[in-house]
Design a protein around this motif. Sequence first.
Motif, PDB file in Angstrom:
ATOM      1  N   TYR A  23       0.839  -1.208   0.000  1.00 42.34           N
ATOM      2  CA  TYR A  23       0.000   0.000   0.000  1.00 42.34           C
ATOM      3  C   TYR A  23       0.876   1.261   0.000  1.00 42.34           C
ATOM      4  CZ  TYR A  23      -3.183   3.540   1.943  1.00 42.34           C
ATOM      5  OH  TYR A  23      -3.910   4.685   2.179  1.00 42.34           O
ATOM      6  N   LYS A  54      -9.203   1.338   2.218  1.00 43.65           N
ATOM      7  CA  LYS A  54      -8.348   2.436   1.734  1.00 43.65           C
ATOM      8  C   LYS A  54      -7.912   2.182   0.299  1.00 43.65           C
ATOM      9  CE  LYS A  54      -6.103   3.579   6.142  1.00 43.65           C
ATOM     10  NZ  LYS A  54      -4.793   3.641   6.801  1.00 43.65           N
ATOM     11  N   GLU A  81     -10.442   5.117  13.297  1.00 45.43           N
ATOM     12  CA  GLU A  81      -9.924   5.215  11.925  1.00 45.43           C
ATOM     13  C   GLU A  81     -10.979   4.803  10.901  1.00 45.43           C
ATOM     14  OE1 GLU A  81      -6.949   6.461  10.824  1.00 45.43           O
ATOM     15  OE2 GLU A  81      -6.663   7.049  12.900  1.00 45.43           O
ATOM     16  N   TRP A  85     -12.422   7.221   7.905  1.00 43.02           N
ATOM     17  CA  TRP A  85     -12.384   6.842   6.487  1.00 43.02           C
ATOM     18  C   TRP A  85     -13.785   6.698   5.909  1.00 43.02           C
ATOM     19  CZ3 TRP A  85      -8.585   6.915   2.967  1.00 43.02           C
ATOM     20  CH2 TRP A  85      -7.290   7.136   3.443  1.00 43.02           C
ATOM     21  N   ARG A  88     -14.898  10.139   5.022  1.00 48.18           N
ATOM     22  CA  ARG A  88     -14.157  10.551   3.817  1.00 48.18           C
ATOM     23  C   ARG A  88     -14.791   9.956   2.568  1.00 48.18           C
ATOM     24  NH1 ARG A  88      -8.412   9.282   6.561  1.00 48.18           N
ATOM     25  NH2 ARG A  88      -8.067  11.311   7.525  1.00 48.18           N
TER      26      ARG A  88
END
Length: 198
Positions: A23, A54, A81, A85, A88
Motif C-alpha cells: 500500500y 483504503k 480510523e 475513512w 471521507r
Amino acid sequence: LFAFSCSDSVSAEQLYARASDAYIREDFSNALSLADEAVRADGHFFQARLLKAKVLIFTEKTGDAEKLLRALCKRYPDFTEARLWYVRALIMSERYDKAEAFLEREVTLNQTDWRFYYQYALLAQKQNALDKRLAMCRKAEQALCDSEKLYIETADIWLMLGIRANALAALDKALAVSSEPSAVAEIIHFIKKGDDIR
C-alpha cells in the motif's frame, strides 16, 4: 484448536505487514490481494479490512469502500480510523447530507479529535459554506491545542518513570501539533542535553 487460531493470527499479521508495505509503495492490486488473504486467515482482523477499504478508495471504488467501512463502523463502533475513512468515503461520493449527519453526531460525542472537525471543514468547503468551514477549522485548532497539552503531560509522566525515549516520542507529537513549536523544540533540546537530570 488454540494452536491453529494462534497460527492464523500470526499468518494474518504477516500478510497484513506485506499488504501495508505494498500500500505504501502504491502497489494497490498486491495490497488488496494480501489484505484479503489476511482477512481470510483471521476474520476478526479489522485493520486488514480497513486497509482493503483504503485501497478501494484509492482505486476509485468508493462505493465498495463505503460498504466495507459502514460494516466496520457497525461491528467495531470504537474504531476511530474506520469512522474517519467512512466519512471521507461519503464526502468523496458526494453524499453530503449523510456525511453531515454522521459528522454532527461524531463531533457531539467526540470533541477531542481534531480530524473530525477537519473532515467537517472539508465538507463545508464542498458545500460552499464558508462560515461553517471557518468554525470547524477553529474547533480543529482548539482540539489540536488540547492534544499538545496531553502529549506534554504524557512526556512528563514518561520522564518521571525514567523512560526518556517515550518522553521524546510524545514531545515529537506535541511539536507536530503545536501552535508554538519553538517552545516545544526547546523542551526537546533541554531533555536531549540531559539538563532535566539532577
